[in-house]
Design a protein around this motif. Structure first.
Motif, short mmCIF file in Angstrom:
data_model
loop_
_atom_site.label_atom_id
_atom_site.label_comp_id
_atom_site.label_asym_id
_atom_site.label_seq_id
_atom_site.Cartn_x
_atom_site.Cartn_y
_atom_site.Cartn_z
N VAL A 13 27.58 -35.77 28.66
CA VAL A 13 28.17 -35.76 27.33
C VAL A 13 27.43 -36.79 26.48
CG1 VAL A 13 30.24 -36.09 25.93
CG2 VAL A 13 30.43 -35.12 28.23
N PRO A 14 26.72 -36.37 25.45
CA PRO A 14 26.05 -37.33 24.57
C PRO A 14 27.00 -37.83 23.49
CG PRO A 14 25.54 -35.11 23.86
CD PRO A 14 26.43 -34.98 25.08
N TRP A 15 26.68 -38.99 22.93
CA TRP A 15 27.37 -39.43 21.70
C TRP A 15 26.44 -39.03 20.57
CZ3 TRP A 15 32.22 -41.65 21.45
CH2 TRP A 15 32.65 -42.04 20.18
N ALA A 16 26.74 -37.89 19.98
CA ALA A 16 25.84 -37.31 18.99
C ALA A 16 26.63 -36.77 17.81
CB ALA A 16 25.01 -36.19 19.63
N GLY A 18 31.57 -35.25 15.73
CA GLY A 18 31.12 -35.13 17.12
C GLY A 18 30.60 -33.75 17.45
N ASN A 19 29.63 -33.67 18.36
CA ASN A 19 29.07 -32.38 18.74
C ASN A 19 29.65 -31.87 20.05
OD1 ASN A 19 27.68 -33.89 20.78
ND2 ASN A 19 26.03 -32.39 20.74
N ASN A 20 30.75 -32.47 20.52
CA ASN A 20 31.36 -32.03 21.77
C ASN A 20 32.86 -32.32 21.73
OD1 ASN A 20 31.82 -34.84 23.16
ND2 ASN A 20 29.69 -34.88 22.43
N TYR A 21 33.58 -31.68 22.61
CA TYR A 21 35.04 -31.80 22.64
C TYR A 21 35.50 -33.20 23.04
CZ TYR A 21 35.71 -26.78 22.02
OH TYR A 21 35.73 -25.51 21.49
N LEU A 22 34.74 -33.88 23.90
CA LEU A 22 35.18 -35.20 24.34
C LEU A 22 35.06 -36.22 23.21
CD1 LEU A 22 36.35 -36.50 26.84
CD2 LEU A 22 34.04 -37.18 27.51
N MET A 23 33.98 -36.13 22.44
CA MET A 23 33.85 -37.02 21.28
C MET A 23 34.91 -36.69 20.24
SD MET A 23 30.33 -37.75 19.23
CE MET A 23 30.27 -38.77 17.75
N LEU A 24 35.19 -35.41 20.06
CA LEU A 24 36.29 -35.02 19.17
C LEU A 24 37.60 -35.63 19.64
CD1 LEU A 24 37.00 -31.48 17.75
CD2 LEU A 24 38.79 -32.64 19.02
N PHE A 25 37.78 -35.67 20.96
CA PHE A 25 39.03 -36.20 21.50
C PHE A 25 39.15 -37.70 21.30
CE2 PHE A 25 41.84 -37.49 25.09
CZ PHE A 25 42.96 -36.77 24.71
N SER A 28 30.18 -27.63 30.68
CA SER A 28 29.75 -28.42 29.53
C SER A 28 30.94 -28.61 28.60
CB SER A 28 28.61 -27.72 28.79
OG SER A 28 28.25 -28.45 27.62
N LEU A 29 30.86 -29.66 27.79
CA LEU A 29 31.84 -29.87 26.73
C LEU A 29 31.20 -29.89 25.35
CD1 LEU A 29 34.24 -32.56 28.29
CD2 LEU A 29 34.72 -30.14 27.88
N GLU A 30 29.88 -29.68 25.30
CA GLU A 30 29.21 -29.60 24.01
C GLU A 30 29.51 -28.24 23.37
OE1 GLU A 30 25.14 -31.50 23.76
OE2 GLU A 30 25.32 -31.24 25.92
N PHE A 31 29.73 -28.26 22.07
CA PHE A 31 30.17 -27.04 21.38
C PHE A 31 29.22 -25.87 21.61
CE2 PHE A 31 32.17 -30.17 18.24
CZ PHE A 31 33.39 -30.13 18.88
N GLN A 32 27.96 -26.04 21.25
CA GLN A 32 27.05 -24.89 21.29
C GLN A 32 26.82 -24.35 22.69
OE1 GLN A 32 26.34 -23.65 18.24
NE2 GLN A 32 25.81 -21.86 19.47
N PRO A 33 26.58 -25.21 23.70
CA PRO A 33 26.46 -24.64 25.06
C PRO A 33 27.72 -23.92 25.52
CG PRO A 33 25.53 -26.85 24.99
CD PRO A 33 26.19 -26.64 23.67
N VAL A 34 28.89 -24.43 25.18
CA VAL A 34 30.13 -23.76 25.56
C VAL A 34 30.21 -22.38 24.90
CG1 VAL A 34 32.65 -23.79 25.24
CG2 VAL A 34 31.47 -25.83 26.06
N LEU A 56 39.98 -28.02 14.67
CA LEU A 56 39.76 -27.69 16.08
C LEU A 56 39.68 -26.18 16.28
CD1 LEU A 56 39.76 -28.38 19.16
CD2 LEU A 56 42.25 -28.29 19.04
N ILE A 57 40.61 -25.45 15.68
CA ILE A 57 40.63 -24.00 15.87
C ILE A 57 39.44 -23.34 15.18
CG2 ILE A 57 41.95 -21.89 15.40
CD1 ILE A 57 44.50 -23.51 15.72
N VAL A 58 39.11 -23.79 13.97
CA VAL A 58 37.95 -23.22 13.28
C VAL A 58 36.69 -23.52 14.06
CG1 VAL A 58 36.58 -23.27 11.17
CG2 VAL A 58 39.06 -23.33 11.03
#
Length: 742
Positions: A85-88, A143-150, A210-216, A293-295
């Motif tokens: 998970v990157p911080w990106a 954030g570019n991933n769900y964990l950073m969003l969290f 993965s938890l990154e948006f695009q790979p998921v 989140l939903i969008v």
């Protein structure tokens, strides 16, 4: 990377504001309050404005780079085995839209708060919390991933606790710390949704690694096209079934942050915080998290819709459940607003209702419509909350004027009670003018911003076939009527008629530092509809779409289509999005406008006319005939049947369902008491008897063993010789035993 290299500054500027006010702001204020407040408040506001400037820069950067999304990697956050998970920072049209709303509206709230919080003993602490709220909200949307969003998700939950309970030491007449209780309620209710988020992220990582948006999203599309099954050890499940669970959990998380049934209970109580906090939480930041989140997860929701997977015990898909929950919340909260007398509580339930519109929109696949209403709602709801703060500010000063030198410890005056207001349009003309604009925009009066965004949601529901869409359309239409009525009621009670209290008689206009942000927000509430102005005929739409027009028509539609991947999947035929009309639906627009005008007229000219002369009188809504019913033979039936039934329904929803059931029983008895019981069990049993028992038991065992060994140390040579002899015999026996045994 170019201009996008500035992106980290959007997080750094608010953090600088936090450090400044947190470390030295209090000293400035303590040394010289007048100068110190300016340093503290304006420094925090300038940091917010600087973040807004970065968001504007990123907006133009995206346009210059043909809307191509950019990822700015700050550092590798987690890299353990397959878990990376990157911080990106993700810079695309959706995230930049949220950045602009959060920083733009939030900056105006910061400036307004300088005047509103003037004289507060904890002035610098308040702005520390505001900048910290900014910081976490921007983490959430960048954030570019769900964990950073969290991380941002949890951060705004923490800041909401701090801001709602800012005046934690204030108590009511019964000695209850209502502000502290409201803060705890917000914190606990949000933890329920946060648990669902944690489960959703865990299931997402298990499924897609993965938890990154695009790979998921890419993996989800690939697995959907190939018909791939998801394996859980010895078990397997279809992708549609797994995504149904993930999206349903996302809905639960969104219900917590965006205050949907049944987790909406914290939002009305959040009014306990200072008014700028109400505007910040209710308009542009925290409550929009669930919609974002939903969008952002639109691909997952649309794959569920396309797969035909349903929630077994409900028989509907998770996107349909999102739409129904949103529509039901919109109507439910709208009805409760009829029973409220606190000027901010009316707006609070209105926020819950409007969030229901947005949730319903994204549940129906109208992602742009949901975002459009999110933006316009940020304009006019921030205007209304800050306007209500201006009213409260004026009422407090009016009360201070009449009570100066005559302190009464039994005085129970409430500056937020609309029953004590009236006639304020003459005392506070600027506040009245901007509040009228915000109210009409919220009511959906053409051509103000709320009309265009709300009607786009209604048009989407009306033009798609299916029972769910029909139910949602009628629920939202009735909710829109309720919105116009209770806003007309609030306008009449607050600004019209005669003052019903001496405080209203002596109220005066707020200072320019408070009214100027209101004027800017009023202008946005008037012009906000231009962000996605629809075409006015179908042929015009077709011609413009072929030319790929980027003019004022459907500007937001063209802007967001670069981030909402479901649009591209629909063009490729992988999924089939519900149809969203991009030209005016005149039948829907006419019906909604007529209903809004009728509701406003009924509230202002029929129900509340000029019959409410004092604060002690009964609310006219509880027993008012409508003129066209009075001239018919149904008058008796109306007065003795319909009116009592409506009053009982509104009271039942407002006090029995909302307060007694959700607030007291569910929150206090089930959630709070269960939490307390578990906390006591963890403390008294698991910790004291379990953990402490193991540690203390190990100590006692060591002491017992040491005591036994100590007894063998007598100091006599003969004892040690005997020990050596016995040891030698034991060793010989051990080594010779196999020989004799063999």
């Amino acid at each position: 990377m170019g201009i996008f290299g500035l992106a980290p500054l959007i997080l750094i500027f608010p953090l600088i504001g936090v450090l400044f006010n947190g470390l030295v702001g209090r000293r400035f204020v303590a040394y010289n309050r007048q100068t110190g407040e300016k340093w503290s408040g304006w420094f925090a506001s300038l940091m917010a404005l600087a973040a807004f400037a970065i968001a504007v820069t990123l907006f133009f950067g995206l346009r210059a780079h043909e809307f191509h999304a950019e990822i700015v990697l700050l550092f590798d956050w987690i890299n353990v085995g397959d878990f990376y998970v990157p911080w990106a920072i993700q810079i695309d049209t959706l995230s930049v839209t949220m950045m602009l709303v959060v920083t733009g509206v939030g900056s105006l709230i910061h400036i307004y708060a300088i005047g509103y919080m003037h004289g507060d003993p904890h002035f610098s602490r308040f702005f520390t919390y505001l900048n910290l709220f900014f910081f976490f909200m921007l983490i959430l949307v960048t954030g570019n991933n769900y964990l950073m969003l969290f991380v941002g998700w949890e951060g705004v939950g923490l800041c909401s606790f701090l801001l709602i309970g800012f005046w934690f030491d204030r108590v009511n007449e019964q000695g209850e710390a209502m502000n502290a209780d409201a803060a705890r309620k917000a914190f606990v209710a949000n933890r329920v949704g946060d648990l669902a988020m944690i489960l959703a992220m865990s299931l997402t990582f298990w499924t897609f690694k993965s938890l990154e948006f695009q790979p998921v999203f890419d993996s989800a599309v690939e697995m959907f096209e190939s018909g791939h099954m998801v394996h859980f050890g010895l078990f397997e499940a279809s992708l549609g079934g797994v995504l149904t669970a993930i999206t349903a959990l996302f809905l639960a998380g969104a219900a917590g942050k965006s205050a949907q049934i049944p987790l909406y209970v914290w939002l009305p109580d959040a009014m306990a915080g200072p008014t700028p906090v109400s505007a910040l939480i209710h308009a542009a930041t925290m409550v929009t998290s669930g919609i974002y989140l939903i969008v952002r997860s639109n691909v997952l929701f649309e794959i569920v819709r396309e797969s035909g997977a349903v929630i077994s015990f409900l028989g509907i898909s998770s996107p349909d459940l999102v739409a129904l929950i949103g529509a039901a919340t919109a109507l439910f909260a709208g009805l409760i607003a009829f029973t409220q007398f606190d000027i901010k509580k009316v707006l609070a339930y209105s926020t819950v209702s409007q969030l229901g519109f947005m949730i319903a929109a994204v549940g129906m696949g109208a992602y742009v419509a949901g975002m459009f209403h999110l933006i316009t709602h940020a304009f006019f709801k921030a205007l209304l909350f800050l306007g209500s703060g201006s009213v409260i500010h004026g009422m407090e000063h009016g009360h201070h004027h009449i009570s100066h030198g005559h302190h009464d410890e039994h005085d129970t005056f409430d500056p937020q009670d609309m029953r004590t207001m009236g006639g304020l349009r003459h005392k506070m003309p600027t506040t009245f003018a901007v509040y009228m604009i915000g109210s009409l925009a919220l009511a959906g009066i053409v051509p103000l911003a709320g009309f265009w965004s709300k009607d786009e949601i209604l048009a989407h529901a009306s033009t798609n076939d299916g029972t769910i869409f029909t139910i949602v359309y009628w629920l939202l239409t009735i909710a829109a009527f309720c919105t116009a009525f209770y806003m007309g009621r609030q306008l009449k009670m607050t600004f019209f008629g005669k003052p019903r209290h001496e405080a209203a008689e002596h109220a005066h206009e707020s200072p320019p530092i408070m009214t100027r942000p209101l004027m800017i927000l009023a202008a946005l509430a008037v012009l906000g509809g231009l962000l996605n102005l629809p075409y006015f005929s179908e042929p015009a739409y077709k011609a413009a779409s072929e030319a790929h027009d980027y003019g004022i028509n459907l500007a937001l539609e063209h802007w967001l289509e670069h981030s909402i991947e479901s649009f591209h999947l629909s063009e490729e035929g992988i999924i089939h999005l519900p149809h969203t009309p991009t030209w005016v639906q005149f039948d829907v627009a006419i019906i909604s406008t007529i209903l809004a005008v009728l509701a406003l007229a009924a509230a202002i000219y029929l129900v509340y006319r000029n019959r409410w002369q004092s604060a002690d009188e009964r609310d006219p809504l509880q027993g008012t005939p409508i003129w066209w019913m009075a001239v018919l033979p149904f008058d008796t039936l109306y007065m003795k049947g319909i009116i009592p039934l409506f009053n009982r329904l509104a009271s039942f929803l407002g006090f029995t369902i909302d307060w007694d059931l959700w607030h007291n029983f569910v929150h206090e008895r089930i959630i709070r008491d269960t939490f307390v019981v578990f906390a006591n069990f963890a403390s008294d049993v698991l910790d004291k008897q379990g953990v402490d028992g193991l540690v203390n038991g190990a100590g006692q065992a060591a002491r017992w063993l040491a005591g036994g060994l100590r007894m063998s140390q007598t100091g006599y040579a003969r004892t040690y010789a005997l020990g050596i002899l016995l040891g030698t015999v034991a060793l010989l026996a051990y080594f010779l035993w196999p020989v004799f045994a063999g």
